[in-house]
Write an enzyme that holds these catalytic residues in place. Structure first.
Site, PDB file in Angstrom:
ATOM      1  N   HIS A  28      13.347  57.053  77.494  1.00  0.00           N
ATOM      2  CA  HIS A  28      11.899  57.221  77.681  1.00  0.00           C
ATOM      3  C   HIS A  28      11.231  55.885  77.325  1.00  0.00           C
ATOM      4  CE1 HIS A  28       7.858  58.594  76.362  1.00  0.00           C
ATOM      5  NE2 HIS A  28       8.060  59.647  77.124  1.00  0.00           N
ATOM      6  N   ASP A  65      16.735  59.022  69.328  1.00  0.00           N
ATOM      7  CA  ASP A  65      15.465  59.598  69.764  1.00  0.00           C
ATOM      8  C   ASP A  65      15.718  61.081  70.074  1.00  0.00           C
ATOM      9  OD1 ASP A  65      13.264  60.516  71.069  1.00  0.00           O
ATOM     10  OD2 ASP A  65      13.269  59.000  72.663  1.00  0.00           O
ATOM     11  N   GLN A  96      13.487  65.176  72.759  1.00  0.00           N
ATOM     12  CA  GLN A  96      13.806  66.308  73.646  1.00  0.00           C
ATOM     13  C   GLN A  96      14.851  67.240  73.044  1.00  0.00           C
ATOM     14  OE1 GLN A  96      12.282  67.355  76.267  1.00  0.00           O
ATOM     15  NE2 GLN A  96      10.936  65.603  76.465  1.00  0.00           N
ATOM     16  N   LYS A 153       6.808  69.298  70.615  1.00  0.00           N
ATOM     17  CA  LYS A 153       7.796  69.858  71.549  1.00  0.00           C
ATOM     18  C   LYS A 153       8.590  70.970  70.863  1.00  0.00           C
ATOM     19  CE  LYS A 153       8.340  65.354  73.748  1.00  0.00           C
ATOM     20  NZ  LYS A 153       7.492  65.323  74.927  1.00  0.00           N
ATOM     21  N   CYS A 166       7.456  59.048  82.202  1.00  0.00           N
ATOM     22  CA  CYS A 166       7.575  57.918  81.271  1.00  0.00           C
ATOM     23  C   CYS A 166       9.026  57.443  81.199  1.00  0.00           C
ATOM     24  CB  CYS A 166       7.050  58.260  79.876  1.00  0.00           C
ATOM     25  SG  CYS A 166       5.351  58.791  79.875  1.00  0.00           S
TER      26      CYS A 166
HETATM   27  N1  C6P Z   1       8.193  62.976  76.605  1.00  0.00           N
HETATM   28  C1  C6P Z   1       7.731  64.296  78.568  1.00  0.00           C
HETATM   29  O1  C6P Z   1       6.981  64.978  79.290  1.00  0.00           O
HETATM   30  P1  C6P Z   1       5.657  61.547  71.893  1.00  0.00           P
HETATM   31  O2  C6P Z   1       4.768  61.218  73.040  1.00  0.00           O
HETATM   32  O3  C6P Z   1       5.637  60.507  70.815  1.00  0.00           O
HETATM   33  O4  C6P Z   1       5.474  62.927  71.372  1.00  0.00           O
HETATM   34  O5  C6P Z   1       7.161  61.570  72.487  1.00  0.00           O
HETATM   35  C2  C6P Z   1       7.656  60.463  73.181  1.00  0.00           C
HETATM   36  C3  C6P Z   1       8.997  60.745  73.758  1.00  0.00           C
HETATM   37  C4  C6P Z   1      10.077  60.039  73.282  1.00  0.00           C
HETATM   38  N2  C6P Z   1      11.320  60.277  73.736  1.00  0.00           N
HETATM   39  C5  C6P Z   1      11.562  61.214  74.667  1.00  0.00           C
HETATM   40  C6  C6P Z   1      12.970  61.464  75.101  1.00  0.00           C
HETATM   41  C7  C6P Z   1      10.500  61.968  75.186  1.00  0.00           C
HETATM   42  O6  C6P Z   1      10.751  62.898  76.100  1.00  0.00           O
HETATM   43  C8  C6P Z   1       9.183  61.719  74.737  1.00  0.00           C
HETATM   44  C9  C6P Z   1       8.005  62.473  75.308  1.00  0.00           C
HETATM   45  C10 C6P Z   1       7.197  63.791  77.258  1.00  0.00           C
HETATM   46  O7  C6P Z   1       8.874  64.058  78.891  1.00  0.00           O
HETATM   47  C11 C6P Z   1       5.881  63.090  77.428  1.00  0.00           C
HETATM   48  S1  C6P Z   1       6.024  61.656  78.425  1.00  0.00           S
END
Ligand code: C6P
Length: 413
Positions: free
Chosen positions: A130, A207, A210, A233, A371
């Site tokens: 991401h 990370d 997900q 999430k 993203c």
């Molecule tokens: N993905 C998606 O719709 P934040 O925005 O900090 O809560 O998470 C960022 C992030 C980091 N790593 C991964 C693997 C992610 O999937 C995400 C967030 C969302 O897929 C929003 S783009």
């Protein structure tokens, strides 16, 4: 039998759905089918109630006041830290730093490593990251002259392990890997990767944005140096997440931001920072969100992550079987190890149109690059449509999704 296991209720998706008020509404005259859980999941009443309770009874700033409300707020805030510690099986609650989410947690670590990297050192990531696990490392490389190395993926969206290994060298000073890809659903063999990196003394950040709602994480068993996730999430409010870091590493790291609550003494000559984890939590934090995160973890524990994962796996298997029957549909991301994400494209229909037309049928999915633009480039698509499942989704909702897709194909000819 431990207490958490004793308290687990039998898995009953209808009764779980009753806990989520937002699900019971119509969108464009159709019952809402919420399949955008990888973007953010819905919140159970227990989480909503915890926020209302906090604001109605305990609202105060933490760590500062001597009055009763401040003591109560501080206690609830610090209890949430213990809950995160237990959820991740971290060795100490000092290893849990509250952040705004996964993005801020990654930036915090990248910022700290800026002091240790020099020109031509290397940071290793994968091609399925991401943007949150790409851009902070690019910024770090720009600042230090270090080089970003990217381990490739194959046509299924799996990391190519021998090529990952081939990129490791004496120059590799840090690695950052997603546990589960948001654009593809691929689950990486992170234990194997962590062990490999540690053979070369390379610290690694996982990370978990997900993975966290789907996979039980034990940071001690994994041995990772850092693990990050976002609460939203995982059925918790937005604006709250956590960084797990090994204590000895967090202690060595410089603070990310300066301000109140992260200091023990300030004079105009010098500031002495507070201890870990407080030295990383400058300013008034998201107190309500943190308490909501604690409530979300209690809720997830009451259902049981293994039962949730089994339910979501059965939804994914069912959705994949159904999707494969649709001629014009191509699944993007067919890894053997996959979480509850179905990314797809349809011949001749732009993913954004798929998203909009599905919304008209009451079905919420995400359409876009998620993203993860490099993943889109790899698969030579501008974007994908993505359905992502959570504990409250049903097989009937998968049927509704497939019927919705069939309708679209008919409409567009
Ligand atoms: N993905 C998606 O719709 P934040 O925005 O900090 O809560 O998470 C960022 C992030 C980091 N790593 C991964 C693997 C992610 O999937 C995400 C967030 C969302 O897929 C929003 S783009």
């Amino acid at each position: 039998m431990n207490k958490a296991v004793e308290n687990i209720r039998p898995y009953d998706v209808d009764s779980i759905r009753q806990d989520f008020p937002v699900l019971h509404q119509q969108v464009h005259g159709k019952p809402l089918v919420y399949l955008d859980n990888a973007a953010t999941s819905q919140k159970p009443k227990a989480v909503i109630d915890s926020l209302v309770h906090y604001y109605q009874n305990d609202n105060a700033n933490i760590h500062r006041g001597v009055h009763t409300l401040s003591e109560r707020a501080t206690l609830s805030y610090e209890n949430s830290r213990k809950k995160v510690q237990c959820f991740l099986n971290a060795a100490s609650e000092k290893e849990i730093v509250f952040t705004r989410g996964a993005t801020e947690a990654i930036n915090l670590v990248a910022n700290a490593y800026a002091q240790t990297l020099k020109a031509n050192d290397e940071v290793l990531i994968t091609a399925m990251e991401h943007h949150s696990n790409i851009v902070p490392w690019q910024m770090l490389c720009e600042k230090t002259g270090a080089i970003l190395k990217v381990a490739p993926i194959n046509e299924q969206g799996e990391l190519i392990l021998d090529q990952f290994e081939a990129l490791i060298s004496k120059k590799t000073k840090f690695a950052a890997i997603s546990h589960m890809s948001n654009a593809l659903g691929s689950i990486n063999p992170i234990k194997q990767l962590i062990d490999l990196l540690h053979q070369h003394d390379i610290p690694v950040l996982i990370d978990g944005a997900q993975a966290i709602p789907h996979i039980a994480v034990d940071v001690q068993a994994l041995g990772c140096d850092f693990y990050v996730f976002s609460g939203h999430k995982l059925y918790a409010p937005t604006g709250i997440g956590a960084l797990y870091g090994k204590l000895e590493l967090l202690e060595k790291m410089a603070p990310y931001q300066g301000g109140g609550d992260m200091i023990s003494v300030v004079t105009f000559d010098k500031t002495v920072y507070s201890k870990v984890p407080y030295k990383f939590e400058a300013g008034t934090p998201n107190i309500a969100g943190t308490i909501g995160l604690g409530a979300a973890l209690d809720y997830v524990n009451s259902i049981g992550l293994d039962a949730i994962a089994a339910h979501e796996d059965s939804l994914l298997v069912y959705a994949t079987e159904q999707a494969k029957r649709i001629d014009k549909l191509r699944i993007i991301g067919t890894a053997k190890q996959k979480g509850a994400i179905l990314s797809f494209v349809l011949d001749g229909i732009h993913p954004h149109d798929i998203g909009t037309m599905m919304d008209h049928q009451g079905i919420a999915i995400r359409a876009g690059h998620h993203c993860a633009m490099p993943v889109m480039d790899f698969f030579a698509v501008p974007a994908t449509a993505r359905a992502s499942f959570a504990m409250y989704n049903t097989h009937q909702e998968v049927d509704a999704l497939m019927a919705g897709i069939e309708n679209l194909i008919e409409m567009f000819g």
